[in-house]
Design a protein around this motif. Structure first.
Motif, PDB file in Angstrom:
ATOM      1  N   ARG A  51       0.870  -1.190   0.000  1.00  0.00           N
ATOM      2  CA  ARG A  51       0.000   0.000   0.000  1.00  0.00           C
ATOM      3  C   ARG A  51       0.901   1.233   0.000  1.00  0.00           C
ATOM      4  N   ASP A  52       0.521   2.243  -0.727  1.00  0.00           N
ATOM      5  CA  ASP A  52       1.422   3.403  -0.855  1.00  0.00           C
ATOM      6  C   ASP A  52       1.734   4.057   0.505  1.00  0.00           C
ATOM      7  N   ASP A  53       0.733   4.030   1.419  1.00  0.00           N
ATOM      8  CA  ASP A  53       0.937   4.677   2.729  1.00  0.00           C
ATOM      9  C   ASP A  53       2.058   4.031   3.548  1.00  0.00           C
TER      10      ASP A  53
END
Ligand code: PRT
Ligand code: ZN
Length: 285
Positions: A51-53
Motif C-alpha cells: 500500500r502506498d501509505d
C-alpha cells in the motif's frame, strides 16, 4: 550478490505507471495477481508490492531500499527518507475546497472552522504557517462528501481534474501542495545498492528524456536551413542530408514535445515542408 529492493504500490493509481516505467527500463519481472514480491530475471532488483501509505516507513526501515509513490504521501508521512527523482506521472494537487456558494477570503476563512482531510500533518503545517486555529477532522476516504453531510465546513484533499469537487458542490480555493510520483530512497544504502540505483536512474532518465522529446524530420530548401537550425538546435546540432532534388535537403533533429506546437508555424514560415514527428524510445544525453 546485492539486490535493490523497490517498493511499489500494489494496486491503485500508481501501480500501472510504476510497473510500466520499470518495464520500459528493460527490467523484466513476473507480475501475477496476488504476488507480493517479485524478482527480476535480468536486473538485480526485487519488487515489493505494498500500500502506498506504508512505503515511506518501509524505506526508512530499509525493508525496501527505494520506493515509488506520490509526493503527497511522502510529505504526509514525513519519514526520514530522501526524494531521489521526480517521475512526471500521477500529477495532482492537495487543495482546500469549500462549498460553492461560500466566499473564500483567504486562509483566514478557516478560522475556527472544521476541515476534513486524510492529510492531517500537511494541513496542520499549512494552518500553523498562516496562524489559523481550525479543527481537523481526519477521515480516510470520500472526503468530498464531508461538507454535504454536515461533518465539516471545508476539505483538504487531492484534486486532479476537479470533477469530484464539482459533483459534490465544492470549489477549489487554495493549492497547498503540488504533487507527482517520485522515487524515495533510504539514506543509508550500501555502495553495491547505490551502484544498482545509479544504473536504474540512468535508464529512468533515458526513458523520461525520450518521452519529453520527439524526433523531427523535414524537407527544406538549402536557403532556409540556417533559419530552421536556429529554431531546432537539436541535441548537438541538426543532421542535414541532401535530397535528390537539387537545392533541397532533409533536416533531422530533436524537439521538446511541449515546444513543438509553438514552433511548427515558424518552421513552415521558414520554408519547411513534409514535417514528420516521431516518438523516441530511449534518449541518452
Ligand atoms: O490502496 P493504497 O493505499 O495503496 O492507495 P490509495 O487509495 O491511498 O491511493 P490511490 O491509488 O487512489 O492514489 C495514489 C496516488 O495517486 C495518490 O497518493 C496521489 O499521489 C496520486 N493521484 C493522482 C491521486 C489522484 N491523482 C486523484 N485524483 N490520488 C487520488 N485522487 C482522488 C482524490 O482523492 C479524489 O477523490 O481522485 C479524486 C479527485 O479526482 P478528480 O479528477 O475528480 O479531481
Ligand atoms: Zn494509500
Amino acid at each position: 550478490m546485492s539486490v535493490l529492493k523497490i517498493a511499489i504500490q500494489k494496486s491503485g493509481r500508481l501501480s500501472d505507471d510504476s510497473k510500466k516505467l520499470l518495464e520500459e527500463c528493460g527490467i523484466k519481472f513476473s507480475n501475477g495477481a496476488g504476488v507480493l514480491i517479485a524478482t527480476s530475471r535480468n536486473f538485480p532488483v526485487e519488487l515489493l508490492f505494498l500500500r502506498d501509505d506504508d512505503i515511506p516507513q518501509y524505506v526508512e526501515q530499509q525493508v525496501a531500499d527505494i520506493g515509488i509513490l506520490g509526493e503527497n504521501v511522502v510529505f504526509e508521512k514525513n519519514k526520514d527518507v530522501t526524494i531521489i527523482e521526480q517521475l512526471g506521472f500521477a500529477s495532482c494537487r492537495l487543495s482546500l475546497a469549500i462549498p460553492k456558494k461560500e466566499t473564500y477570503t483567504g486562509p483566514g476563512y478557516l478560522m475556527n472552522k472544521k476541515v476534513a482531510t486524510s492529510y492531517p500533518k500537511i494541513l496542520t503545517g499549512f494552518l500553523e504557517k498562516n496562524n489559523i486555529t481550525a479543527e481537523i477532522e481526519e477521515i480516510s476516504g470520500s472526503v468530498e462528501i464531508a461538507p454535504g453531510i454536515g461533518l465539516a465546513d471545508a476539505i483538504c484533499d487531492i484534486v486532479s481534474s476537479g470533477s469530484t469537487l464539482l459533483t459534490n458542490g465544492l470549489k477549489e480555493v487554495e493549492i497547498i501542495l503540488k504533487s507527482q510520483a517520485v522515487i524515495i530512497g533510504n539514506k543509508d544504502l550500501s555502495i553495491e545498492k547505490q551502484k544498482i540505483l545509479n544504473d536504474l536512474l540512468f535508464r529512468i532518465r533515458a526513458v523520461k528524456n525520450a518521452k519529453e522529446n520527439k524526433y523531427i524530420l523535414l524537407n527544406a530548401p538549402e536557403s532556409a536551413i540556417q533559419k530552421i537550425c536556429s529554431l531546432l538546435p537539436g541535441m548537438k546540432s541538426p543532421t542535414i542530408v541532401p535530397l535528390v532534388e537539387k537545392g533541397w535537403c532533409s533536416l533531422h533533429s530533436v524537439v521538446k514535445e511541449d515546444q513543438f506546437w509553438e514552433i511548427i508555424n515558424q518552421l513552415k514560415e521558414a520554408g519547411a515542408e513534409g514535417i514528420l514527428v516521431i516518438p523516441i524510445e530511449k534518449m541518452i544525453l
